[in-house]
Design a protein around this motif. Sequence first.
Motif, PDB file in Angstrom:
ATOM      1  N   GLY A 162     -11.376   0.194   2.746  1.00  0.00           N
ATOM      2  CA  GLY A 162     -10.737   1.264   2.241  1.00  0.00           C
ATOM      3  C   GLY A 162      -9.234   1.668   2.607  1.00  0.00           C
ATOM      4  O   GLY A 162      -8.749   0.666   3.212  1.00  0.00           O
ATOM      5  N   TYR A 163      -8.614   2.895   2.521  1.00  0.00           N
ATOM      6  CA  TYR A 163      -7.513   3.177   3.113  1.00  0.00           C
ATOM      7  C   TYR A 163      -7.377   3.740   4.370  1.00  0.00           C
ATOM      8  O   TYR A 163      -6.060   3.928   4.946  1.00  0.00           O
ATOM      9  CB  TYR A 163      -6.646   3.997   1.848  1.00  0.00           C
ATOM     10  N   ASP A 164      -8.466   4.338   4.799  1.00  0.00           N
ATOM     11  CA  ASP A 164      -8.261   5.178   5.949  1.00  0.00           C
ATOM     12  C   ASP A 164      -7.823   4.613   7.118  1.00  0.00           C
ATOM     13  O   ASP A 164      -7.026   5.527   7.881  1.00  0.00           O
ATOM     14  CB  ASP A 164      -9.796   5.781   6.304  1.00  0.00           C
ATOM     15  N   TRP A 165      -7.820   3.447   7.245  1.00  0.00           N
ATOM     16  CA  TRP A 165      -7.553   2.704   8.361  1.00  0.00           C
ATOM     17  C   TRP A 165      -5.966   2.710   8.478  1.00  0.00           C
ATOM     18  O   TRP A 165      -5.094   2.417   9.437  1.00  0.00           O
ATOM     19  CB  TRP A 165      -7.950   1.169   8.680  1.00  0.00           C
ATOM     20  N   LEU A 166      -5.463   2.824   7.469  1.00  0.00           N
ATOM     21  CA  LEU A 166      -4.005   2.800   7.296  1.00  0.00           C
ATOM     22  C   LEU A 166      -3.167   4.311   7.673  1.00  0.00           C
ATOM     23  O   LEU A 166      -2.010   4.326   7.783  1.00  0.00           O
ATOM     24  CB  LEU A 166      -3.259   2.385   5.839  1.00  0.00           C
ATOM     25  N   LYS A 167      -3.875   5.246   7.712  1.00  0.00           N
ATOM     26  CA  LYS A 167      -3.528   6.447   7.987  1.00  0.00           C
ATOM     27  C   LYS A 167      -2.640   6.697   9.135  1.00  0.00           C
ATOM     28  O   LYS A 167      -3.021   6.236  10.240  1.00  0.00           O
ATOM     29  CB  LYS A 167      -4.437   7.640   8.171  1.00  0.00           C
ATOM     30  N   VAL A 174       1.021  -1.229   0.016  1.00  0.00           N
ATOM     31  CA  VAL A 174      -0.077  -0.167   0.066  1.00  0.00           C
ATOM     32  C   VAL A 174       0.869   1.239  -0.089  1.00  0.00           C
ATOM     33  O   VAL A 174       1.790   1.277   0.977  1.00  0.00           O
ATOM     34  CB  VAL A 174      -0.970  -0.093   1.166  1.00  0.00           C
ATOM     35  N   LEU A 175       0.697   2.084  -1.119  1.00  0.00           N
ATOM     36  CA  LEU A 175       1.513   3.424  -1.224  1.00  0.00           C
ATOM     37  C   LEU A 175       0.446   4.341  -0.589  1.00  0.00           C
ATOM     38  O   LEU A 175      -0.711   4.638  -1.033  1.00  0.00           O
ATOM     39  CB  LEU A 175       1.957   3.430  -2.467  1.00  0.00           C
ATOM     40  N   TYR A 176       0.948   5.211   0.304  1.00  0.00           N
ATOM     41  CA  TYR A 176       0.168   6.216   1.052  1.00  0.00           C
ATOM     42  C   TYR A 176       1.218   7.405   1.283  1.00  0.00           C
ATOM     43  O   TYR A 176       2.282   7.349   1.815  1.00  0.00           O
ATOM     44  CB  TYR A 176      -0.277   5.676   2.129  1.00  0.00           C
ATOM     45  N   ASN A 177       0.840   8.386   0.469  1.00  0.00           N
ATOM     46  CA  ASN A 177       1.538   9.816   0.731  1.00  0.00           C
ATOM     47  C   ASN A 177       3.148   9.694   0.600  1.00  0.00           C
ATOM     48  O   ASN A 177       3.948  10.040   1.204  1.00  0.00           O
ATOM     49  CB  ASN A 177       1.429  10.490   2.176  1.00  0.00           C
ATOM     50  N   GLY A 178       3.207   8.892  -0.662  1.00  0.00           N
ATOM     51  CA  GLY A 178       4.793   8.768  -1.033  1.00  0.00           C
ATOM     52  C   GLY A 178       5.573   7.722  -0.251  1.00  0.00           C
ATOM     53  O   GLY A 178       6.929   7.473  -0.184  1.00  0.00           O
ATOM     54  N   TYR A 231      -7.912  -7.676  -0.564  1.00  0.00           N
ATOM     55  CA  TYR A 231      -9.465  -7.815  -0.245  1.00  0.00           C
ATOM     56  C   TYR A 231      -9.794  -6.910   0.999  1.00  0.00           C
ATOM     57  O   TYR A 231     -10.906  -6.417   1.119  1.00  0.00           O
ATOM     58  CB  TYR A 231      -9.566  -9.401  -0.015  1.00  0.00           C
ATOM     59  N   GLU A 232      -8.698  -6.999   1.942  1.00  0.00           N
ATOM     60  CA  GLU A 232      -9.059  -6.100   3.278  1.00  0.00           C
ATOM     61  C   GLU A 232      -9.027  -4.626   2.568  1.00  0.00           C
ATOM     62  O   GLU A 232     -10.107  -4.004   3.214  1.00  0.00           O
ATOM     63  CB  GLU A 232      -7.826  -6.356   3.981  1.00  0.00           C
ATOM     64  N   LEU A 233      -8.263  -4.335   1.845  1.00  0.00           N
ATOM     65  CA  LEU A 233      -8.625  -2.949   1.296  1.00  0.00           C
ATOM     66  C   LEU A 233      -9.688  -2.616   0.474  1.00  0.00           C
ATOM     67  O   LEU A 233     -10.163  -1.528   0.915  1.00  0.00           O
ATOM     68  CB  LEU A 233      -7.249  -2.684   0.350  1.00  0.00           C
ATOM     69  N   GLU A 234     -10.114  -3.528  -0.164  1.00  0.00           N
ATOM     70  CA  GLU A 234     -11.457  -3.528  -0.714  1.00  0.00           C
ATOM     71  C   GLU A 234     -12.390  -3.117   0.083  1.00  0.00           C
ATOM     72  O   GLU A 234     -13.442  -2.368  -0.147  1.00  0.00           O
ATOM     73  CB  GLU A 234     -11.557  -4.838  -1.601  1.00  0.00           C
TER      74      GLU A 234
END
Lengths: 482, 245
Positions: B240-245, B218-222, B234-237
Amino acid sequence: MSKFTEDDLKKELETKEYEYGFYTAIESDKFPVGLNEDVVIAISKKKNEPAWMTEWRLDAFRIWKEMTEPEWANVHYVKPSFQEISYYSAPKQKKKLDSLDEVDPELLKTFEKLGISIGEQKRLSNVAVDIVMDSVSVATTFKKTLNERGIIFCPISEAIQNHPELVKKYMGSIVPKTDNFYAALNSAVFSDGSFCYIPKGVTCPMELSTYFRINEGGTGQFERTLLIADEGSYVSYLEGCTAPARDENQLHAAVVELIALDDAEIKYSTVQNWFPGDKDGKGGVYNFVTKRGLCEKNAKISWTQVETGSAITWKYPSCILKGDNSVGEFYSIAVTNNFQQADTGTKMIHLGNNTKSTIISKGISAGHSHNSYRGLVQISPRANNARNFSQCDSLLMGDKCGAHTFPYIEVKNKSAQIEHEATTSKIGEDQLFYCNQRGINTEKAIALIVNGFGKDVLNKLPMEFAVEAQKLLEISLEGSVG
Amino acid sequence: MLKINNLHANINGKEILKGINLEIKAGEVHAIMGPNGSGKSTLASVIAGKEDFEVTEGSVVLNGEDLADFAPEVRAHKGVFLSFQYPIEIPGVTVTNFIKTAINETRKAKGMEELPAKEMLQLIREKADLLEIDRKFLSRSLNEGFSGGEKKRNEIFQMAMLEPQLAILDETDSGLDIDALKVVANGVNKLKSEKNAVLLITHYQRLLDYIVPDFVHVLYNGKIVKSGGKELAYELEEKGYDWLK
Ligand SMILES: Nc1ncnc2c1ncn2[C@@H]1O[C@H](COP(=O)(O)OP(=O)(O)O)[C@@H](O)[C@H]1O
Ligand SMILES: [Mg+2]
């Protein structure tokens, strides 16, 4: 690391030297500089011309003397001094040659350097070549095959001797002596050129081709071409040229007249590669050309040109669509680089009913060059249902060059249908990166993009010429980027 | 095969990639997912050598060679292929002519002869068939007036022709309907081998049903903020991505 920026592109283009810049040492027989009636008479005498021809030249000279050089074109240059030019130069060849074996080896070497071995030409492309080296034709091939069909293809000096009735009737009928400054000059001093006559109903079995070169420093070149396609005939004519690099401006003022009688068709293709000057804009050929064709009923004339050379190009191959249902076409690629200037385009004069014209112009500008399209579409009051389609596209490289479009449209008949489209684009960094990513370097990518841009015109050229034209486009635009 | 070490990259002074570490071995399929603007396309461009981006720190190493000094075309010759998110139009240059030039330029760089026309034609036919590309399509101007799906299919066609060692597919699934997606995925799968690797960039797991990744990042903010197996997709699907912030 070769980071590609517009600056690099500019540099790359500027370092491109003229590849065909060599000079052939052939002794030539040359007149002192200057122009007056005596010189005109001397030229005529040198060529053993009949009195009517001498008179014709003198008449032209008198007209020319009263004229001034036109200044309306979008080009800027130091005007040639017409009294400092030598008006005649002929390679010192003792006798007429019957076969290529007899041609001066120096001359053949020149053609080899150009990648145009005549032998190859003969063998591979079935092309009859009438070579104009400086001012006198030194070799003519394929004459026999053409003779059998009654086709006349010879130096115009020969036609003046052997076919005076045709020359008298047609020379100056399309481009009169009074037409313009350069045409008048050409009429007075034309050195040589080609003459072609296709008899009624004959389809010329091969492409007719002439290679022109300017070879002697300081010698003006004044070719005269006269091509007559009699009723129902067809001919495809190729004209190509390159010139050696010279540090001095060379004037070139040719006149080309085409006559397509009823139901005839003429395809006239040019690849023009005169020396464009060096990267600082020094030297280079001044190319002031008057080309015009007349279409009688149901006739068709197509001009296709690829212009990569000359310091100054002033050229408007035109069609007079006199006969009903006649068709005029103009397909052009003009490339300018460094300090080159081109003002080129066409005139389509619709006089007959149901006449049709198509104009496709592709201008490519790089360096500090200026590339102008100037076109006139004129529909006369009695030309019913005339149609024209014009498309003028410009491709720019870098931000120091200019592309200009001057379309003039004069419609005097309400039934006319005129369409004009114009676009301007730039070679984008994204396009180059896309090509680079596929393993294509920037130099090759530019060639690919430029050839794609000019495709509609390149497609109109005969096959063997198209390849040469593509090569020329690459040469005139690529650098020596490693 | 590919090793990315602490990669930082700027554009116009703005840092987009902020320390990326990634290792891809031959035979592997990696997927990079992440929201819009997280830097996925930037990463692909930097690997391919796009010079708008300035690498300020770190390195991209292919088969032990630091790519920093190589121009984009040299990287291509070394086997890097990028299927563009937004393929570029080149008017007047046909699909066939373009790929022919690409193949022959690559061969030239490797000191090989041009591919004879007959073999070229045969190869083009074979790969066009693999991707169910119509013959007529091959004589159209590159990407000019292509639908989104046609553009992507053409990218994969080029990939099939060039047989790269490292194929980076940037959002190749977007713009494809389900049938086209299957064709493209099938094409990619056919080209997969023990010798090459695939880096899939996507933000839907849909594609991953057809091209199954060995690893998902997962690429997030570089930055790569999470890595895992295909179940991560599947987990991301789902979340979403918010939990990774
Ligand atoms: N040419 C550019 N100039 C300025 N900013 C850019 C440029 N290209 C990308 N960016 C910025 O970089 C960030 C990452 O973009 P990108 O790599 O395209 O993201 P993704 O592919 O993940 O959607 C975005 O904020 C985007 O606005
Ligand atoms: Mg993206």
